[in-house]
Design a protein around this motif. Structure first.
Motif, PDB file in Angstrom:
ATOM      1  N   VAL A 559       0.855  -1.189   0.000  1.00 47.23           N
ATOM      2  CA  VAL A 559       0.000   0.000   0.000  1.00 47.23           C
ATOM      3  C   VAL A 559       0.891   1.239   0.000  1.00 47.23           C
ATOM      4  CG1 VAL A 559      -1.770   1.300   1.229  1.00 47.23           C
ATOM      5  CG2 VAL A 559      -1.848  -1.211   1.192  1.00 47.23           C
ATOM      6  N   LEU A 560       0.575   2.164  -0.931  1.00 47.30           N
ATOM      7  CA  LEU A 560       1.292   3.432  -1.031  1.00 47.30           C
ATOM      8  C   LEU A 560       0.293   4.571  -1.049  1.00 47.30           C
ATOM      9  CD1 LEU A 560       3.859   2.585  -3.851  1.00 47.30           C
ATOM     10  CD2 LEU A 560       4.311   2.613  -1.404  1.00 47.30           C
ATOM     11  N   HIS A 561       0.804   5.781  -1.009  1.00 47.87           N
ATOM     12  CA  HIS A 561      -0.030   6.964  -1.220  1.00 47.87           C
ATOM     13  C   HIS A 561       0.460   7.647  -2.492  1.00 47.87           C
ATOM     14  CE1 HIS A 561      -0.964   6.197   3.007  1.00 47.87           C
ATOM     15  NE2 HIS A 561      -2.082   6.907   2.792  1.00 47.87           N
ATOM     16  N   ALA A 562      -0.465   7.860  -3.424  1.00 41.46           N
ATOM     17  CA  ALA A 562      -0.085   8.441  -4.709  1.00 41.46           C
ATOM     18  C   ALA A 562      -1.187   9.347  -5.204  1.00 41.46           C
ATOM     19  CB  ALA A 562       0.192   7.339  -5.736  1.00 41.46           C
ATOM     20  N   PRO A 563      -0.837  10.430  -5.899  1.00 37.83           N
ATOM     21  CA  PRO A 563      -1.871  11.317  -6.472  1.00 37.83           C
ATOM     22  C   PRO A 563      -2.653  10.598  -7.564  1.00 37.83           C
ATOM     23  CG  PRO A 563       0.290  11.919  -7.287  1.00 37.83           C
ATOM     24  CD  PRO A 563       0.516  10.868  -6.229  1.00 37.83           C
ATOM     25  N   LYS A 564      -3.958  10.635  -7.461  1.00 39.81           N
ATOM     26  CA  LYS A 564      -4.793   9.955  -8.452  1.00 39.81           C
ATOM     27  C   LYS A 564      -4.938  10.836  -9.697  1.00 39.81           C
ATOM     28  CE  LYS A 564      -9.197   7.566  -9.000  1.00 39.81           C
ATOM     29  NZ  LYS A 564     -10.477   7.182  -8.344  1.00 39.81           N
ATOM     30  N   PRO A 565      -4.552  10.314 -10.856  1.00 37.16           N
ATOM     31  CA  PRO A 565      -4.648  11.141 -12.080  1.00 37.16           C
ATOM     32  C   PRO A 565      -6.097  11.322 -12.518  1.00 37.16           C
ATOM     33  CG  PRO A 565      -3.966   8.921 -12.634  1.00 37.16           C
ATOM     34  CD  PRO A 565      -4.005   8.971 -11.133  1.00 37.16           C
ATOM     35  N   THR A 566      -6.394  12.455 -13.144  1.00 39.69           N
ATOM     36  CA  THR A 566      -7.729  12.735 -13.681  1.00 39.69           C
ATOM     37  C   THR A 566      -7.605  13.170 -15.127  1.00 39.69           C
ATOM     38  OG1 THR A 566      -7.636  15.046 -12.991  1.00 39.69           O
ATOM     39  CG2 THR A 566      -8.531  13.471 -11.404  1.00 39.69           C
ATOM     40  N   GLU A 567      -8.661  12.907 -15.894  1.00 43.53           N
ATOM     41  CA  GLU A 567      -8.654  13.263 -17.313  1.00 43.53           C
ATOM     42  C   GLU A 567      -8.671  14.773 -17.515  1.00 43.53           C
ATOM     43  OE1 GLU A 567     -11.834  11.316 -19.264  1.00 43.53           O
ATOM     44  OE2 GLU A 567     -11.018   9.291 -18.986  1.00 43.53           O
ATOM     45  N   GLN A 568      -9.159  15.516 -16.483  1.00 44.03           N
ATOM     46  CA  GLN A 568      -9.221  16.972 -16.637  1.00 44.03           C
ATOM     47  C   GLN A 568      -7.830  17.616 -16.571  1.00 44.03           C
ATOM     48  OE1 GLN A 568     -11.184  15.202 -14.587  1.00 44.03           O
ATOM     49  NE2 GLN A 568     -13.072  15.337 -15.821  1.00 44.03           N
ATOM     50  N   ASP A 569      -6.875  16.918 -15.954  1.00 48.45           N
ATOM     51  CA  ASP A 569      -5.522  17.450 -15.804  1.00 48.45           C
ATOM     52  C   ASP A 569      -4.670  16.958 -16.972  1.00 48.45           C
ATOM     53  OD1 ASP A 569      -3.078  18.378 -15.096  1.00 48.45           O
ATOM     54  OD2 ASP A 569      -2.951  17.281 -13.198  1.00 48.45           O
ATOM     55  N   SER A 570      -4.413  17.826 -17.991  1.00 40.62           N
ATOM     56  CA  SER A 570      -3.726  17.392 -19.210  1.00 40.62           C
ATOM     57  C   SER A 570      -2.268  17.036 -18.969  1.00 40.62           C
ATOM     58  CB  SER A 570      -3.808  18.494 -20.286  1.00 40.62           C
ATOM     59  OG  SER A 570      -3.193  19.681 -19.812  1.00 40.62           O
ATOM     60  N   GLY A 571      -1.667  17.543 -17.887  1.00 31.83           N
ATOM     61  CA  GLY A 571      -0.247  17.277 -17.663  1.00 31.83           C
ATOM     62  C   GLY A 571       0.024  16.189 -16.643  1.00 31.83           C
ATOM     63  N   TRP A 572      -1.017  15.386 -16.335  1.00 29.71           N
ATOM     64  CA  TRP A 572      -0.845  14.403 -15.249  1.00 29.71           C
ATOM     65  C   TRP A 572       0.174  13.323 -15.594  1.00 29.71           C
ATOM     66  CZ3 TRP A 572      -1.596   9.215 -15.785  1.00 29.71           C
ATOM     67  CH2 TRP A 572      -2.304   8.773 -16.923  1.00 29.71           C
ATOM     68  N   LYS A 573       0.327  13.003 -16.899  1.00 33.27           N
ATOM     69  CA  LYS A 573       1.210  11.882 -17.255  1.00 33.27           C
ATOM     70  C   LYS A 573       2.645  12.160 -16.845  1.00 33.27           C
ATOM     71  CE  LYS A 573      -1.555  10.519 -21.270  1.00 33.27           C
ATOM     72  NZ  LYS A 573      -1.562  10.345 -22.735  1.00 33.27           N
ATOM     73  N   GLU A 574       3.164  13.329 -17.248  1.00 33.57           N
ATOM     74  CA  GLU A 574       4.558  13.643 -16.966  1.00 33.57           C
ATOM     75  C   GLU A 574       4.800  13.759 -15.464  1.00 33.57           C
ATOM     76  OE1 GLU A 574       2.656  15.214 -19.097  1.00 33.57           O
ATOM     77  OE2 GLU A 574       3.549  14.664 -21.038  1.00 33.57           O
ATOM     78  N   ARG A 575       3.865  14.469 -14.739  1.00 32.90           N
ATOM     79  CA  ARG A 575       4.069  14.664 -13.307  1.00 32.90           C
ATOM     80  C   ARG A 575       3.936  13.361 -12.540  1.00 32.90           C
ATOM     81  NH1 ARG A 575       0.823  19.140 -14.301  1.00 32.90           N
ATOM     82  NH2 ARG A 575      -0.962  18.137 -13.303  1.00 32.90           N
ATOM     83  N   TRP A 576       3.008  12.519 -12.952  1.00 35.49           N
ATOM     84  CA  TRP A 576       2.785  11.278 -12.210  1.00 35.49           C
ATOM     85  C   TRP A 576       3.940  10.294 -12.423  1.00 35.49           C
ATOM     86  CZ3 TRP A 576       2.285   6.059 -12.457  1.00 35.49           C
ATOM     87  CH2 TRP A 576       1.732   5.439 -11.340  1.00 35.49           C
ATOM     88  N   ILE A 577       4.473  10.258 -13.656  1.00 38.52           N
ATOM     89  CA  ILE A 577       5.608   9.362 -13.906  1.00 38.52           C
ATOM     90  C   ILE A 577       6.799   9.791 -13.067  1.00 38.52           C
ATOM     91  CG2 ILE A 577       7.300   8.675 -15.655  1.00 38.52           C
ATOM     92  CD1 ILE A 577       5.019   8.675 -17.682  1.00 38.52           C
ATOM     93  N   ASP A 578       7.041  11.107 -12.969  1.00 42.52           N
ATOM     94  CA  ASP A 578       8.131  11.590 -12.124  1.00 42.52           C
ATOM     95  C   ASP A 578       7.895  11.206 -10.672  1.00 42.52           C
ATOM     96  OD1 ASP A 578       9.375  12.684 -14.296  1.00 42.52           O
ATOM     97  OD2 ASP A 578       8.581  14.699 -13.997  1.00 42.52           O
ATOM     98  N   TRP A 579       6.649  11.320 -10.227  1.00 40.43           N
ATOM     99  CA  TRP A 579       6.330  10.975  -8.837  1.00 40.43           C
ATOM    100  C   TRP A 579       6.529   9.479  -8.608  1.00 40.43           C
ATOM    101  CZ3 TRP A 579       3.359   7.548  -6.329  1.00 40.43           C
ATOM    102  CH2 TRP A 579       3.165   7.719  -4.958  1.00 40.43           C
ATOM    103  N   ALA A 580       6.056   8.653  -9.552  1.00 38.28           N
ATOM    104  CA  ALA A 580       6.141   7.202  -9.379  1.00 38.28           C
ATOM    105  C   ALA A 580       7.586   6.729  -9.311  1.00 38.28           C
ATOM    106  CB  ALA A 580       5.416   6.497 -10.521  1.00 38.28           C
ATOM    107  N   ASN A 581       8.461   7.392 -10.063  1.00 40.61           N
ATOM    108  CA  ASN A 581       9.867   7.005 -10.005  1.00 40.61           C
ATOM    109  C   ASN A 581      10.478   7.268  -8.629  1.00 40.61           C
ATOM    110  OD1 ASN A 581       9.956   6.113 -12.643  1.00 40.61           O
ATOM    111  ND2 ASN A 581      10.477   8.132 -13.458  1.00 40.61           N
ATOM    112  N   GLU A 582       9.931   8.278  -7.930  1.00 43.69           N
ATOM    113  CA  GLU A 582      10.456   8.607  -6.611  1.00 43.69           C
ATOM    114  C   GLU A 582       9.661   7.939  -5.494  1.00 43.69           C
ATOM    115  OE1 GLU A 582      10.432  12.816  -6.382  1.00 43.69           O
ATOM    116  OE2 GLU A 582      11.830  13.109  -8.058  1.00 43.69           O
TER     117      GLU A 582
END
Length: 624
Positions: A559-582
């Protein structure tokens, strides 16, 4: 009409040079041959006497004249022997008869040509070619321009001929990326005519009536109406007597007596696409093929060849037989090539290209030097003294990307087809077809530079196929004409399978042939939503592995805590991938599952054993 011709007494079968045997043939180039040599150091004629032989100078050219009745050839000096007017010019005679034929018929008499009518009026000559181009007609302006420029001293490699081989090319990643200079031809595996070869010799071996393209140096444009005999007459003039400066840079001599005396360096023959991939059955009479391997270049003092790249980015070997050349090089960086493309074919061409690039390197070549110029190098050439050069162009498998890039520049700058590499696209199909057949075989490997080059070639062939599938009717027709039907039966399959097999050989681990992505820049637009093409290759056989072990390992969910991506946020892919790596701590609670798939496979090779390990990590993130 009396036939007269120049003939150098050095060109006979009985004459030898101080440096060894003569490379020249004894066969004259005119239909009516001069007499075969008899005795003595030179050709004899029916009028020769012991006195005339005594005055013979083997280093001077002999003038011959033919009797209009018996067709026997006479030395002109023998023909006028005993005549009162020995200053008579042979060029003024219309009909000439030997003394024997004159004595047989009293009606025969030697006649002369009517004098040319000349006007006494002075004429003002305008060089309209220069005026229309806005150029100065002074042929020596290039020399003055060079005197005012600064150049970088060259640091190109000096190599021994024996070291210029395939091993060097495969082991040195910088090989064939910048010019090299070989000071002596020893070890190159090259054959050249005797260094005493003259322009007159060239004319006789190739044919004095053979047309030759001559460049007017002042305008850098073609001067019409030349043949090799006329060119030889021009070169024989003293430099101060030459009204204009001309240059010959495109005399290809394959299939001539002169061509038989020339053999390119062995490395060139090992690499040359024409030598290695164009079918030998398609090089005979009636079958056109790219004849660009054997050029004889003849430049006079102060000749200049302006900035250029050899057609289709072909590489060049260049041997100075006699004289000297000064090269000016510009490295083919993206910025320099962009400057060259902007300069070429525009009004900027009247300016110095060297002022638009980072640096210009100067190299001086002298007699006996050989230079190999790689693909794409921009260069200009100055001739300080009368010079004869032998060289040739070749395409090869280490430089396809640059070759195709230069071809695009030629198209963009509207270079006429007559000045491009002949049958370039057809040659590419022959090359692609042969590599495809080789890649289907077992245990085939190529250097990474070759695979990268072949991938560029395959992309080009796929772009040609795209035109066949979606281009205009005229475009389809032009592409179809360049596909060699004697070898390539299914162009689409050849191009796409070659691309796939090259990718696989370069390390693409997928054996799935359905993930071939369409190339960008192919000139054909994709339909909306169309991402991939699925192609089944004929006679497809996956590369055989002797043993393969697959392993799958799953980790315990965490179990982790991670920001849930939404379709309304167009830049979620880049930010979430950076977060997931860390794997940060901010965000909603999420359940992470991780699975690792491993494949280990081995096979025997010619050199021993090859083992390949493939590892893939798959993660599943689920928010509660």
């Amino acid at each position: 009409m009396a036939r007269a011709r120049r003939r150098s007494t050095r060109n006979t079968a009985t004459t030898t040079r101080a440096s060894g045997s003569s490379p020249l043939s004894s066969s004259p180039s005119t239909p009516e041959p001069a007499p075969e040599p008899k005795t003595g150091p030179t050709d004899s004629c029916p009028g020769c006497t012991s006195e005339s032989r005594a005055t013979f100078n083997q280093f001077e050219k002999e003038n011959w004249i033919c009797c209009d009745v018996c067709k026997d050839w006479y030395h002109w000096r023998c023909a006028v022997a005993g005549e009162e007017d020995k200053t008579l010019s042979m060029d003024k005679i219309d009909k000439w008869f030997c003394k024997t034929c004159l004595g047989q018929d009293s009606t025969r008499t030697i006649t002369f040509k009517a004098p040319t009518r000349r006007s006494d009026r002075k004429r003002n000559y305008q060089d309209y070619a220069n005026l229309s181009l806005g150029l100065n007609a002074d042929p020596e302006r290039w020399q003055r321009m060079l005197d005012n420029k600064k150049f970088k001293a060259d640091q190109f490699k000096r190599m021994e001929g024996a070291d210029v081989n395939l091993d060097w090319l495969e082991e040195d990643d910088t090989a064939m990326t910048e010019p090299i200079l070989i000071e002596k031809p020893d070890g190159l595996g090259m054959k050249m005519p005797d260094e005493g070869l003259s322009v007159e010799d060239v004319a006789q071996l190739v044919g004095e009536d053979v047309p030759v393209e001559v460049v007017d140096v002042a305008t850098q444009s073609a001067s019409p109406g030349w043949n090799l005999g006329k060119w030889a007459d021009y070169v024989e003039l003293e430099p101060s007597a030459r009204e204009k400066i001309y240059n010959v840079i495109s005399l290809e001599v394959s299939g001539t007596e002169l061509g038989n005396l020339v053999l390119p360096p062995k490395l060139v023959r090992d690499l040359d696409w024409v030598d290695n991939f164009w079918p030998s059955t398609r090089k005979g009479k009636g079958h056109p093929y790219p004849k660009v391997q054997l050029y004889c270049l003849m430049g006079v003092k102060n000749a200049w060849t302006d900035w250029h790249i050899d057609f289709a980015g072909s590489s060049v070997y260049y041997h100075i037989l006699s004289g000297s050349k000064v090269f000016y090089f510009i490295k083919p960086t993206p910025a320099n090539l962009a400057a060259y493309e902007k300069w070429s074919g525009t009004e900027l061409q009247n300016t110095w290209l060297g002022d638009m690039v980072d640096e210009v390197v100067k190299v001086v070549l002298t007699a006996g030097n050989t230079m190999i110029i790689p693909s794409g190098w921009i260069h200009a050439v100055f001739t300080p003294v009368d010079t004869i050069v032998f060289g040739g162009n070749f395409l090869h498998s280490y430089a396809a990307s640059m070759q195709l890039n230069i071809r695009k520049i030629e198209i963009a700058t509207h270079v006429p087809k007559k000045f491009r590499f002949p049958l370039f696209t057809k040659l590419c199909w022959y090359v692609g077809d042969k590599y495809l057949r080789d890649l289907k075989g077992p245990n085939v490997s190529y250097p990474s530079r070759v695979l990268s080059s072949l991938l560029a070639l395959a992309e080009f062939l796929v772009s040609e196929v795209r035109i066949l599938e979606r281009g205009t009717e005229q475009a389809k027709k032009e592409v179809r004409e360049q596909i060699p039907s004697d070898r390539v039966k299914d162009a689409a399959t050849v191009a796409r399978e070659l691309r796939w097999r090259v990718r696989l050989a370069a390390g693409n681990t997928s054996d799935d042939e359905s993930n071939t992505v369409k190339p960008s820049g192919s000139g054909v637009k994709r339909k909306r939503g169309e991402e991939e093409e699925h192609v089944k290759f004929k006679n497809f056989r996956p590369r055989r592995w002797d043993n393969m072990v697959e392993q799958t390992a799953e980790e315990e969910p965490k179990v982790l805590h991670a920001p849930k991506p939404t379709e309304q946020d167009s830049g979620w892919k880049e930010r979430w991938i950076d977060w997931a790596n860390e794997e940060g701590e901010d965000g909603d609670e999420v359940r992470l599952k991780r699975r690792t798939d491993k494949i280990v496979r081995v096979r025997l090779t010619n050199d021993g054993l090859e083992r390949q390990r493939i590892e893939r990590v798959v993660e599943s993130w689920a928010w509660w």
